[in-house]
Write a protein that holds these residues in place. Sequence first.
Motif: not given
Length: 180
Positions: A69-70, A124-125, A128, A85, A121, A88, A63
Motif C-alpha cells: 500500500e505504501s 513502519a510507523a 515514517r 505497509n 506495522m 491489515p 510500492t
Amino acid sequence: MRLFVYSILVLSVLAGCNQTKQNANSAPVNEAKRQVQVNQAATQKKEIVNSPTVAEHLEQIATSIPQVESAKCVVFGNTAVVGINLPPDMDRSKVGTIKLSVAEALKKDPYGVDAIVTADMDLAARIRKVRDEVKIGRPISGFTEEMSEIIGRIIPQLPRDVAPVPSPESKEPQMPNANL
C-alpha cells in the motif's frame, strides 16, 4: 572421576589435532581442475550521496510490488531501512512472500542492494515518523527519539530489575501491584 574426565579431554584434543598425511602413492590433484571461475552477478552497492533522493527512489521500488500500500524509507549514511505497509487482514505467510518480493526488487537496484526491509506495522510507523522528522530538518533528534522508543520495546523487562515503589503514606518501599 576427575582424572577420568581429564584423560578423555586430552584424548579428544589429541585425536582432533591428528592430521592425516597424504598417501605417497596417490597422484597429485591437477590444480587446473580445482580452480573454479565465478562471474560476479551480484549488484554492486553505490555510495549514497543524496539521501532524500535515494529514499524516494527506494520507496518507489517498494510500492511497485503488488499489494504494497505504501512504503517509507530512511537513509542514514550508506544504509537504507524500508518500511512497507500491507493490508491489515493479510495472512502472515503472504506478508513474508511480499516482503521477500520487495527485498528481491531492491537487490536489483545499486542503492537498495543492502537495504533492510520490514513489514512490521509498528516499525513502519516509526520509520515514517523518522522520515517526517528528516523532512522538517530534525534528522538527528527525530532518529534518536524513535530509536530510543524501538530499543525500549525490544529490551526485555526482568522482574529482578524492577525497583520497589515507595508508598506516599509511608517511607517504606512497597512492591508495585502485580494484579493489574
